[in-house]
Design a protein around this motif. Structure first.
Motif, PDB file in Angstrom:
ATOM      1  N   HIS A   1      43.556  38.605  40.127  1.00 48.92           N
ATOM      2  CA  HIS A   1      43.625  39.472  41.301  1.00 48.92           C
ATOM      3  C   HIS A   1      42.677  38.908  42.356  1.00 48.92           C
ATOM      4  CE1 HIS A   1      45.991  42.702  39.469  1.00 48.92           C
ATOM      5  NE2 HIS A   1      45.297  42.482  38.373  1.00 48.92           N
ATOM      6  N   LEU A   2      43.189  38.747  43.582  1.00 51.55           N
ATOM      7  CA  LEU A   2      42.399  38.190  44.672  1.00 51.55           C
ATOM      8  C   LEU A   2      42.552  39.046  45.916  1.00 51.55           C
ATOM      9  CD1 LEU A   2      43.338  34.398  44.338  1.00 51.55           C
ATOM     10  CD2 LEU A   2      41.247  35.497  43.515  1.00 51.55           C
ATOM     11  N   ASP A   3      41.518  39.053  46.754  1.00 43.16           N
ATOM     12  CA  ASP A   3      41.672  39.684  48.054  1.00 43.16           C
ATOM     13  C   ASP A   3      42.381  38.702  48.989  1.00 43.16           C
ATOM     14  OD1 ASP A   3      39.774  37.805  48.807  1.00 43.16           O
ATOM     15  OD2 ASP A   3      38.108  39.217  48.661  1.00 43.16           O
TER      16      ASP A   3
ATOM     17  N   ASP B   1      36.826  43.500  41.477  1.00 45.76           N
ATOM     18  CA  ASP B   1      38.118  43.301  40.816  1.00 45.76           C
ATOM     19  C   ASP B   1      38.624  41.860  40.915  1.00 45.76           C
ATOM     20  OD1 ASP B   1      38.071  45.981  40.276  1.00 45.76           O
ATOM     21  OD2 ASP B   1      39.285  46.537  42.009  1.00 45.76           O
ATOM     22  N   ARG B   2      37.989  41.017  41.741  1.00 40.97           N
ATOM     23  CA  ARG B   2      38.506  39.671  41.961  1.00 40.97           C
ATOM     24  C   ARG B   2      38.238  38.779  40.754  1.00 40.97           C
ATOM     25  NH1 ARG B   2      36.259  37.357  47.246  1.00 40.97           N
ATOM     26  NH2 ARG B   2      34.336  37.406  46.029  1.00 40.97           N
ATOM     27  N   HIS B   3      39.289  38.149  40.243  1.00 44.25           N
ATOM     28  CA  HIS B   3      39.138  37.205  39.146  1.00 44.25           C
ATOM     29  C   HIS B   3      40.394  36.347  39.031  1.00 44.25           C
ATOM     30  CE1 HIS B   3      41.623  40.217  37.082  1.00 44.25           C
ATOM     31  NE2 HIS B   3      41.971  39.238  36.261  1.00 44.25           N
TER      32      HIS B   3
ATOM     33  N   ALA C   1      40.418  35.279  49.672  1.00 42.86           N
ATOM     34  CA  ALA C   1      40.409  34.363  48.536  1.00 42.86           C
ATOM     35  C   ALA C   1      41.804  33.832  48.243  1.00 42.86           C
ATOM     36  CB  ALA C   1      39.834  35.065  47.309  1.00 42.86           C
TER      37      ALA C   1
ATOM     38  N   ALA D   1      36.789  44.989  46.018  1.00 41.29           N
ATOM     39  CA  ALA D   1      37.479  43.709  45.971  1.00 41.29           C
ATOM     40  C   ALA D   1      36.657  42.673  45.213  1.00 41.29           C
ATOM     41  CB  ALA D   1      37.767  43.214  47.393  1.00 41.29           C
ATOM     42  N   ASP D   2      35.340  42.653  45.468  1.00 41.68           N
ATOM     43  CA  ASP D   2      34.470  41.718  44.738  1.00 41.68           C
ATOM     44  C   ASP D   2      34.456  42.026  43.248  1.00 41.68           C
ATOM     45  OD1 ASP D   2      33.827  40.369  47.025  1.00 41.68           O
ATOM     46  OD2 ASP D   2      31.981  41.491  47.402  1.00 41.68           O
TER      47      ASP D   2
END
Length: 253
Positions: A206-208, A188-190, A211, A185-186
């Protein structure tokens, strides 16, 4: 079913005879029983096909005949979708190198092809986390569950199979899985904010869940409709276009 001495050909002929039988005359109980038997037969035939695919792949038949891979060869020869051909090769390999109990269950028609795929992947994970003995136990548990649950639910249940076959390792494995998920998740998160030509902005990314909740809490007051007591997001103004000078009108004397 034997692949030697015309076994496959004889089976094909027998199936052709069944195909031409008038099923409309069957009593309901016999109709349902025949459907169950046909499904079992389809899985057993699939097991034979996977065994043949594995042998073709192992011999290098595809490359010998000019194809770049067995999947490409199968796609052309059997007129399959590319992803379907690739999954066929992957499953054939997994059943050959994985726990023999999965291959036997498919050959007996006890599980379906998709269930065999799920069980094979789950057992491989158990083998990596807990060893061969736990993996063998997992096969028995998962094959038993396959009699009650379709592949999607079986995959979900398989995530907790260590609780049944190696409870002493289940907590550590679950923690490791959560940590791996957090790392993904960290990674891929942006969030990307792009300015369009007409002056508007595009928000994407993309956020978890955590976030996304923070972003939603920040945006909700700005996107509320007017009159709700919360400030509304001002409409973006389009970029001003450069205006050409307007020529003066000629004067008439």
């Amino acid at each position: 079913m034997s692949v030697h001495g015309g076994g496959v050909g004889a089976a094909e002929a027998a199936v052709a005879d069944c195909r031409d039988a008038p099923v409309w005359a069957l009593p309901e109980q016999d109709l349902v029983a025949a459907l169950d038997a046909a499904h079992r037969l389809a899985q057993r035939v699939a097991a034979v096909q996977l065994s043949l695919v594995r042998e073709v792949d192992g011999r290098g038949t595809a490359r010998a005949q000019g194809a770049s891979s067995t999947a490409v060869w199968l796609r052309e020869r059997l007129r399959l979708d590319g992803s379907a051909a690739r999954r066929l090769v992957e499953l054939a390999s997994a059943l050959d190198t994985g726990a023999p109990g999965v291959r036997a269950a498919l050959a007996d028609g006890v599980i379906s092809v998709e269930q065999a795929r799920v069980i094979g992947e789950t057992v491989q994970t158990v083998h990596t986390a807990a060893g061969a003995e736990a993996a063998d136990k997992a096969v028995g548990v998962l094959v038993g569950w396959a009699g009650q649950f379709e592949p999607r639910l079986l995959r979900k249940l398989g995530r907790r199979v260590l609780d049944h076959v190696a409870p002493e390792l289940a907590e550590a494995a679950a923690r490791a899985a959560l940590e791996a998920e957090a790392r993904r998740a960290d990674r891929d998160r942006h969030v990307t904010l792009s300015e369009l030509r007409d002056g508007r902005l595009r928000l994407s990314g993309h956020l978890d869940a955590e976030a996304a909740g923070l972003l939603r809490a920040a945006l909700d007051p700005l996107t509320a409709p007017s009159g709700s007591g919360r400030p509304a997001l001002p409409r973006p103004t389009p970029a001003r276009r450069a205006r050409r000078p307007v020529p003066a009108r000629p004067t008439h004397r």
